[in-house]
Design a protein around this motif. Sequence first.
Motif, PDB file in Angstrom:
ATOM      1  N   UNK A 150       0.762  -1.209  -0.039  1.00 34.96           N
ATOM      2  CA  UNK A 150       0.081  -0.150  -0.026  1.00 34.96           C
ATOM      3  C   UNK A 150       1.055   1.176   0.008  1.00 34.96           C
ATOM      4  N   UNK A 151       1.827   1.283   0.695  1.00 32.30           N
ATOM      5  CA  UNK A 151       2.844   2.573   0.956  1.00 32.30           C
ATOM      6  C   UNK A 151       3.568   2.426  -0.453  1.00 32.30           C
ATOM      7  N   UNK A 152       4.183   1.459  -0.780  1.00 27.35           N
ATOM      8  CA  UNK A 152       4.817   1.533  -2.035  1.00 27.35           C
ATOM      9  C   UNK A 152       3.967   2.149  -3.184  1.00 27.35           C
ATOM     10  N   UNK A 173       3.239   5.825  -2.700  1.00 24.05           N
ATOM     11  CA  UNK A 173       4.463   6.675  -3.089  1.00 24.05           C
ATOM     12  C   UNK A 173       4.702   6.833  -4.444  1.00 24.05           C
ATOM     13  N   UNK A 174       4.864   5.596  -5.201  1.00 23.93           N
ATOM     14  CA  UNK A 174       5.020   5.553  -6.671  1.00 23.93           C
ATOM     15  C   UNK A 174       4.183   6.403  -7.478  1.00 23.93           C
ATOM     16  N   UNK A 175       2.939   6.223  -7.052  1.00 24.70           N
ATOM     17  CA  UNK A 175       1.626   7.033  -7.823  1.00 24.70           C
ATOM     18  C   UNK A 175       1.813   8.495  -7.510  1.00 24.70           C
ATOM     19  N   UNK A 201      10.460  -4.123  -6.544  1.00 25.23           N
ATOM     20  CA  UNK A 201      10.486  -4.535  -5.294  1.00 25.23           C
ATOM     21  C   UNK A 201       8.867  -4.693  -5.146  1.00 25.23           C
ATOM     22  N   UNK A 202       7.795  -3.969  -5.647  1.00 27.34           N
ATOM     23  CA  UNK A 202       6.507  -4.070  -5.803  1.00 27.34           C
ATOM     24  C   UNK A 202       6.278  -5.477  -6.345  1.00 27.34           C
ATOM     25  N   UNK A 203       6.935  -5.692  -7.468  1.00 30.40           N
ATOM     26  CA  UNK A 203       6.583  -7.070  -7.829  1.00 30.40           C
ATOM     27  C   UNK A 203       7.126  -8.214  -6.958  1.00 30.40           C
ATOM     28  N   UNK A 204       8.098  -8.066  -6.640  1.00 31.07           N
ATOM     29  CA  UNK A 204       8.699  -9.060  -5.522  1.00 31.07           C
ATOM     30  C   UNK A 204       7.751  -9.055  -4.308  1.00 31.07           C
ATOM     31  N   UNK A 205       7.219  -8.166  -3.792  1.00 29.75           N
ATOM     32  CA  UNK A 205       6.075  -8.157  -2.587  1.00 29.75           C
ATOM     33  C   UNK A 205       4.806  -8.971  -3.219  1.00 29.75           C
ATOM     34  N   UNK A 243       9.821   6.085  -3.749  1.00 27.98           N
ATOM     35  CA  UNK A 243       9.515   5.367  -2.558  1.00 27.98           C
ATOM     36  C   UNK A 243      10.904   4.780  -1.758  1.00 27.98           C
ATOM     37  N   UNK A 244      10.645   5.251  -0.480  1.00 29.85           N
ATOM     38  CA  UNK A 244      11.926   4.372   0.311  1.00 29.85           C
ATOM     39  C   UNK A 244      11.663   2.993   0.508  1.00 29.85           C
TER      40      UNK A 244
END
Length: 119
Positions: free
Chosen positions: A32-34, A37-39, A51-55, A44-45
């Motif tokens: 949610x945070x990532x 932030x990206x949007x 990283x989003x794909x990994x999550x 994003x930190x």
Amino acid sequence: MERIFSVEGARSLMPEARELVGQLIELRADLAELGYDLKQSGSSARGGLAEAKGLEARLAEIVGWFAEQGVELKGIAPVLIDFPAVLDGVSVRLCWIEGEGELGWYHRSELGFAGRRPL
């Protein structure tokens, strides 16, 4: 074929389920945070698209574990899981929602969450 749980069988699976739910909650928050932030700013930190794909991949693994066990993952915010069961000859779902200490509720299969009763 649908797996049918006894109360004891479902409760015996809860320690592992709760461990995975803890991971799912953390992943849910990170995603949610990532994503936000990206949007909003394009960075994003927590990382970027990789990283989003990994999550998302780890989230899919956890969701898959529930399906493999025959446990129905009904929602992830909040996490809601059902264990198909039969009580007194009636099809029910043993029901647990994020934040509950133990598996202590059930509902008739056709009624859903609104029909919850204590075990």
